[in-house]
Design an enzyme around this catalytic site. Structure first.
Site, PDB file in Angstrom:
ATOM      1  N   SER A  61       0.792  -1.236   0.000  1.00 54.39           N
ATOM      2  CA  SER A  61       0.000   0.000   0.000  1.00 54.39           C
ATOM      3  C   SER A  61       0.821   1.281   0.000  1.00 54.39           C
ATOM      4  CB  SER A  61      -0.948   0.023   1.199  1.00 54.39           C
ATOM      5  OG  SER A  61      -2.057  -0.779   0.928  1.00 54.39           O
ATOM      6  N   LYS A  64       0.370   3.358  -2.963  1.00 57.04           N
ATOM      7  CA  LYS A  64      -0.850   4.179  -3.139  1.00 57.04           C
ATOM      8  C   LYS A  64      -0.512   5.666  -3.110  1.00 57.04           C
ATOM      9  CE  LYS A  64      -4.144   0.811  -1.379  1.00 57.04           C
ATOM     10  NZ  LYS A  64      -4.241  -0.087  -0.248  1.00 57.04           N
ATOM     11  N   TYR A 189      -2.916  -2.490 -10.635  1.00 54.66           N
ATOM     12  CA  TYR A 189      -2.894  -2.379  -9.167  1.00 54.66           C
ATOM     13  C   TYR A 189      -2.038  -3.478  -8.532  1.00 54.66           C
ATOM     14  CZ  TYR A 189      -4.464  -2.535  -4.338  1.00 54.66           C
ATOM     15  OH  TYR A 189      -4.493  -2.572  -2.963  1.00 54.66           O
ATOM     16  N   TYR A 241      -4.519   3.666   7.462  1.00 55.73           N
ATOM     17  CA  TYR A 241      -5.861   3.042   7.476  1.00 55.73           C
ATOM     18  C   TYR A 241      -6.644   3.494   8.708  1.00 55.73           C
ATOM     19  CZ  TYR A 241      -2.678  -0.151   5.004  1.00 55.73           C
ATOM     20  OH  TYR A 241      -1.694  -0.685   4.226  1.00 55.73           O
ATOM     21  N   VAL A 259       1.255  -3.753   3.729  1.00 55.69           N
ATOM     22  CA  VAL A 259       1.282  -5.053   4.405  1.00 55.69           C
ATOM     23  C   VAL A 259       2.587  -5.826   4.163  1.00 55.69           C
ATOM     24  CG1 VAL A 259      -1.226  -5.350   4.601  1.00 55.69           C
ATOM     25  CG2 VAL A 259      -0.033  -6.184   2.561  1.00 55.69           C
TER      26      VAL A 259
HETATM   27  N1  GLN Z   1      -1.641  -5.506  -2.165  1.00 55.69           N
HETATM   28  C1  GLN Z   1      -2.332  -5.359  -0.922  1.00 55.69           C
HETATM   29  C2  GLN Z   1      -3.811  -5.582  -1.098  1.00 55.69           C
HETATM   30  O1  GLN Z   1      -4.366  -5.045  -1.991  1.00 55.69           O
HETATM   31  C3  GLN Z   1      -2.086  -3.996  -0.357  1.00 55.69           C
HETATM   32  C4  GLN Z   1      -2.791  -3.774   0.948  1.00 55.69           C
HETATM   33  C5  GLN Z   1      -1.961  -3.126   1.987  1.00 55.69           C
HETATM   34  O2  GLN Z   1      -0.745  -3.018   1.892  1.00 55.69           O
HETATM   35  N2  GLN Z   1      -2.630  -2.746   3.041  1.00 55.69           N
HETATM   36  O3  GLN Z   1      -4.438  -6.268  -0.352  1.00 55.69           O
END
Ligand code: GLN
Length: 305
Positions: A61, A64, A189, A241, A259
């Site tokens: 993430s 993003k 993505y 988050y 993550v």
């Molecule tokens: N690739 C992960 C997903 O889409 C990214 C989520 C994350 O890092 N929180 O679930």
């Protein structure tokens, strides 16, 4: 400074045993929970590192942040704002529980999966392959690391198991928020989440955001100041988050987690930080990473509040 970072790494390494490495993407479950790396670069360009700062991990993430930046650069603030909002959702990053309200742009933000998937459509490119390549180029450009590439094993692993994200992309289509082919958007993505970086790369990217889009090491303006303001504000309220409020208290500066265990910290006007520790807390944020940033923030008075 180096002694401080080493001390923080020593103090925070034990948190690895208290968190859990992500396993919903099977390939990520192979990560070593005892890893902890930390790197900061200050406004003079001095870099300080400790622990496993050279190790590469997938950005997940954290990317993003750059999906949002590139969507802003390519399509402008107006189009970005009309597709996704900026309010914290108070929900997990992969929630699809929007049933209490119709899915509209106003109730998703660029830092949750739904928002980032939607924003892939605002990146310019004839094909989703080209959009992704431009995103990878931007990541290399801002990090100064031309070796950054996709971890193919993590990419395949997420693609094979990413049904929740597939559901989110189809939901965006069902609500008329995107018109392109959902699987092609997801291809961009999934690949984006699988870009590998290390703490130094995250710190260099963060340093540019910390100085209104200017690279203080070269004096070059890499993107417009207004986009740095937009992205940093969004990181502050949504970057961790549904743990963003708590991080505002504990760290007190814009940050983005993933993550894979990475966190990029932007301390406006002062420094860029990269931290990596793969064991996560219940909200999906690096447990040792958040603790390390909290200690760093206390020691160097980094909170903007
Ligand atoms: N690739 C992960 C997903 O889409 C990214 C989520 C994350 O890092 N929180 O679930």
């Amino acid at each position: 400074m180096d002694a401080l970072l080493q001390d923080i790494v020593r103090q925070c390494r034990p948190y690895g045993a208290l968190g859990k490495v992500a396993n919903y993407i099977p390939e990520l479950s192979k990560a070593d929970p005892d890893k902890l790396g930390l790197c900061l670069i200050d406004s003079e360009g001095s870099m300080h590192c400790a622990g496993d700062w050279q190790d590469y991990f997938t950005m997940q993430s954290v990317i993003k942040t750059l999906i949002l930046l590139l969507a802003l650069m390519d399509s402008g603030i107006g189009r970005v704002r009309s597709l996704v909002g900026v309010e914290a959702t108070g929900k997990p990053f992969d929630t699809f529980n929007y049933s209490d309200q119709a899915l509209t742009g106003a109730n998703i933000n660029p830092m949750v999966n739904t928002g980032a998937i939607a924003l892939c459509t605002l990146i310019h490119g004839e094909t989703y392959g080209e959009k992704f390549r431009r995103l990878l180029e931007l990541t290399r450009y801002l990090s100064g690391d031309d070796t950054l590439e996709v971890d193919e094993a993590v990419y395949r692993s997420e693609k094979a198991t990413g049904n929740k994200n597939r559901a989110l992309a189809y939901m965006l289509k069902a609500y008329g928020m995107v018109s392109d082919d959902a699987d092609e958007i997801l291809e961009c993505y999934f690949r984006a989440c699988s870009i590998k970086a290390n703490c130094a790369a995250l710190a260099r990217i963060a340093l540019v955001f910390a100085h209104h889009g200017r690279d203080v090491t070269t004096g070059e303006q890499r993107f417009a100041p207004i986009y740095a303001r937009y992205v940093n504000a969004t990181l502050m309220t949504c970057g961790m988050y549904d743990g963003s409020g708590e991080f505002a208290l504990r760290g007190g500066f814009p940050a983005k987690s993933g993550v894979g265990g990475g966190i990029m910290g932007v301390v406006p006007g002062r420094m860029g930080i990269g931290v990596f520790a793969p064991a996560l807390d219940k909200k999906g944020n690096s447990l040792a990473g958040v603790n390390a940033l909290e200690l760093l923030s206390e020691a160097l008075e980094l909170s903007v509040f």
